[in-house]
Design a protein around this motif. Structure first.
Motif, PDB file in Angstrom:
ATOM      1  N   GLY A   1       2.420 131.353  68.754  1.00 28.09           N
ATOM      2  CA  GLY A   1       1.230 132.156  69.049  1.00 28.09           C
ATOM      3  C   GLY A   1       0.574 132.744  67.818  1.00 28.09           C
ATOM      4  N   ILE A   2       1.174 132.569  66.648  1.00 26.00           N
ATOM      5  CA  ILE A   2       0.650 133.183  65.412  1.00 26.00           C
ATOM      6  C   ILE A   2       0.327 132.083  64.417  1.00 26.00           C
ATOM      7  CG2 ILE A   2       1.222 134.733  63.489  1.00 26.00           C
ATOM      8  CD1 ILE A   2       2.809 136.437  65.456  1.00 26.00           C
ATOM      9  N   PHE A   3      -0.963 131.802  64.222  1.00 26.27           N
ATOM     10  CA  PHE A   3      -1.428 130.736  63.323  1.00 26.27           C
ATOM     11  C   PHE A   3      -0.688 129.434  63.608  1.00 26.27           C
ATOM     12  CE2 PHE A   3      -2.047 134.654  60.880  1.00 26.27           C
ATOM     13  CZ  PHE A   3      -3.420 134.604  60.745  1.00 26.27           C
ATOM     14  N   ALA A   4      -0.590 129.061  64.864  1.00 27.43           N
ATOM     15  CA  ALA A   4       0.205 127.873  65.159  1.00 27.43           C
ATOM     16  C   ALA A   4      -0.338 127.170  66.401  1.00 27.43           C
ATOM     17  CB  ALA A   4       1.670 128.252  65.284  1.00 27.43           C
TER      18      ALA A   4
ATOM     19  N   ALA B   1      -2.668 128.375  70.027  1.00 25.89           N
ATOM     20  CA  ALA B   1      -4.132 128.489  70.026  1.00 25.89           C
ATOM     21  C   ALA B   1      -4.783 127.110  70.038  1.00 25.89           C
ATOM     22  CB  ALA B   1      -4.603 129.299  68.818  1.00 25.89           C
TER      23      ALA B   1
ATOM     24  N   GLY C   1      -1.198 133.934  76.564  1.00 27.98           N
ATOM     25  CA  GLY C   1      -1.847 132.861  75.824  1.00 27.98           C
ATOM     26  C   GLY C   1      -1.563 132.985  74.348  1.00 27.98           C
ATOM     27  N   ALA C   2      -2.608 133.145  73.543  1.00 24.88           N
ATOM     28  CA  ALA C   2      -2.425 133.264  72.095  1.00 24.88           C
ATOM     29  C   ALA C   2      -3.484 134.185  71.487  1.00 24.88           C
ATOM     30  CB  ALA C   2      -2.456 131.893  71.441  1.00 24.88           C
TER      31      ALA C   2
ATOM     32  N   LEU D   1      -3.032 136.445  69.394  1.00 24.35           N
ATOM     33  CA  LEU D   1      -2.733 136.654  67.972  1.00 24.35           C
ATOM     34  C   LEU D   1      -2.793 135.336  67.194  1.00 24.35           C
ATOM     35  CD1 LEU D   1       0.339 139.087  68.313  1.00 24.35           C
ATOM     36  CD2 LEU D   1      -2.099 139.650  68.304  1.00 24.35           C
ATOM     37  N   GLY D   2      -3.596 134.395  67.697  1.00 28.52           N
ATOM     38  CA  GLY D   2      -3.681 133.085  67.057  1.00 28.52           C
ATOM     39  C   GLY D   2      -4.421 133.083  65.738  1.00 28.52           C
ATOM     40  N   HIS D   3      -5.116 134.171  65.442  1.00 26.63           N
ATOM     41  CA  HIS D   3      -5.819 134.286  64.163  1.00 26.63           C
ATOM     42  C   HIS D   3      -5.561 135.683  63.593  1.00 26.63           C
ATOM     43  CE1 HIS D   3      -8.508 132.623  61.256  1.00 26.63           C
ATOM     44  NE2 HIS D   3      -9.285 133.685  61.308  1.00 26.63           N
TER      45      HIS D   3
ATOM     46  N   PHE E   1      -4.717 139.219  62.508  1.00 28.80           N
ATOM     47  CA  PHE E   1      -4.510 140.368  63.389  1.00 28.80           C
ATOM     48  C   PHE E   1      -3.800 141.496  62.641  1.00 28.80           C
ATOM     49  CE2 PHE E   1       0.086 140.215  64.144  1.00 28.80           C
ATOM     50  CZ  PHE E   1       0.397 138.918  63.773  1.00 28.80           C
TER      51      PHE E   1
ATOM     52  N   TYR F   1      -7.064 133.831  74.288  1.00 25.66           N
ATOM     53  CA  TYR F   1      -6.630 133.291  72.993  1.00 25.66           C
ATOM     54  C   TYR F   1      -7.683 133.550  71.934  1.00 25.66           C
ATOM     55  CZ  TYR F   1      -9.810 129.283  73.013  1.00 25.66           C
ATOM     56  OH  TYR F   1     -10.918 128.506  72.977  1.00 25.66           O
ATOM     57  N   THR F   2      -7.240 133.512  70.694  1.00 25.36           N
ATOM     58  CA  THR F   2      -8.152 133.638  69.559  1.00 25.36           C
ATOM     59  C   THR F   2      -8.125 132.315  68.820  1.00 25.36           C
ATOM     60  OG1 THR F   2      -7.574 135.968  69.407  1.00 25.36           O
ATOM     61  CG2 THR F   2      -8.739 135.012  67.529  1.00 25.36           C
TER      62      THR F   2
ATOM     63  N   ARG G   1      -8.428 129.351  66.049  1.00 24.31           N
ATOM     64  CA  ARG G   1      -8.021 129.363  64.647  1.00 24.31           C
ATOM     65  C   ARG G   1      -9.216 129.275  63.707  1.00 24.31           C
ATOM     66  NH1 ARG G   1      -5.615 124.200  64.403  1.00 24.31           N
ATOM     67  NH2 ARG G   1      -7.461 123.934  65.691  1.00 24.31           N
TER      68      ARG G   1
END
Lengths: 240, 240
Positions: A68-71, A74, B110-111, B113-115, B117, B229-230, B232
């Protein structure tokens, strides 16, 4: 690996992911089909995973760290968000969290993320560099501990020096900096330095860079090692 | 619980921690001594753990989430940093990372924290409120996804409303907001709302609040659920 991630891999008919990470997640059973792919094809890989799942199978998409973190989480949701095929849109998606690089690095050296922090990528593949510079400056002014992902690459060798310059314009030279490379993998290395001393040459794509806040402290231990932590308290009258 | 944490608990002669978290980490063997304590006595608890360890035993200090993120690791290192007793100073400290509340909440929905944060605490027990307001404003201007810990308490019922007002002055009312309460525990609840609609009454001390960036998106699923989601990527020409 967390038990929930291990269970999900065990239940999967297909394993999809970047080659290196798929290898690290294995070995897999003979009845499981492995689909390793190159780096930087996240959207193709996500669509492939959704197509396999739409056909009725259970698919595990492997990420390093926390998906879920830069992966990959997303990336999969980006594809779903633009997808019109109702079979793909109906795929159920579950995200299983993991330990992201900033946490792995932090835990090895103490608790630099013990107080307010941010995590940001320096890669300008997916966002303009002026946004990154502005965000870095604001993060420094906010006095966050700052974890930098994708800090440098061959395609952009000079941007990390610019990033350090921006941080140096706000933080003092004695601000602790932690460099964690391949943490929790073979060949792990950890370096503790300062914002005044750190050089971009010490950093590569596999390094997580943690820059302390004004409050982050070095803690020399009696065995000669150094730990780094950020106290939970913030004194009155000492602004960011 | 991660296997490394499970192993550490198994090796410990003493288990030290906040009563609720110690109970969640158990059960323990008869030869293990459990030392539950009240909330908000982190430094006393840390000193006690160091004293037990200085006597030659192996001690596990239990935290919820990631001990390195707003939790016990920093408290133990704070005590070590001011300690003069050479027996306590010689104690070896190892931090084992875990899944922090922001990750648990994010993974369920979801995601988000995809970018880029940030994670920050709204508690002014340990830092002045004016620092918190300034940091919130800068985090919003930097267009970070913002995860808020300790968002509200009986002692400070009005500050979360102020925090939302600060964020509303920078972000649009349709910005996605996720409220995760007791995620991964009994009675887990998840709420998806927006910055325009969220009210402090929906939040308590056990809630992790995730406020999206300008890029965070709601993704309605065909089964009627909503994911968040966020992406990328960050489009050119669309500033923070």
């Amino acid at each position: 690996m967390a038990p929930a991630a291990r269970d999900a891999l065990s239940r999967a008919d297909h394993i999809v992911g970047y080659d290196t990470y798929v290898q690290m997640a294995g070995p897999f059973r003979e009845d499981q089909k492995v689909h390793p792919s190159d780096n930087r094809v996240e959207l193709d890989r996500s669509r492939h995973a959704l197509e396999l799942a739409a056909a009725g199978d259970t698919v595990a998409v492997v990420s390093s760290g926390d998906p879920g973190i830069f992966a990959m989480a997303a990336a999969v949701l980006e594809v779903l968000d633009t997808e019109t095929d109702p079979r793909l849109r109906a795929v159920r998606v579950v995200v299983i969290p993991g330990i992201t690089a900033a946490q792995a690095t932090a835990s090895r050296i103490g608790a630099p993320l013990g107080h307010d922090f941010c995590v940001m990528s320096l890669s300008d593949n997916l966002k303009p560099w002026d946004i990154i510079e502005r965000r870095l400056r604001l993060a420094a002014e906010a006095d966050f501990v700052i974890a930098l992902y994708n800090p440098i690459s061959k395609a952009r060798p000079h941007q990390l020096a610019t990033a350090f310059d921006i941080l140096r314009s706000v933080r003092t030279p004695d601000t602790p900096v932690v460099l964690g490379r391949d943490v929790d993998r073979e060949g792990e290395s950890l370096t503790v330095t300062t914002l005044g001393a750190v050089r971009p040459e010490q950093v590569d794509m596999r390094t997580c860079v943690i820059v302390g806040s004004s409050r982050t402290r070095l803690l020399p231990r009696d065995d000669g090692s150094i730990m780094v932590y950020t106290p939970r308290f913030y004194p009155c009258g000492e602004g960011a």
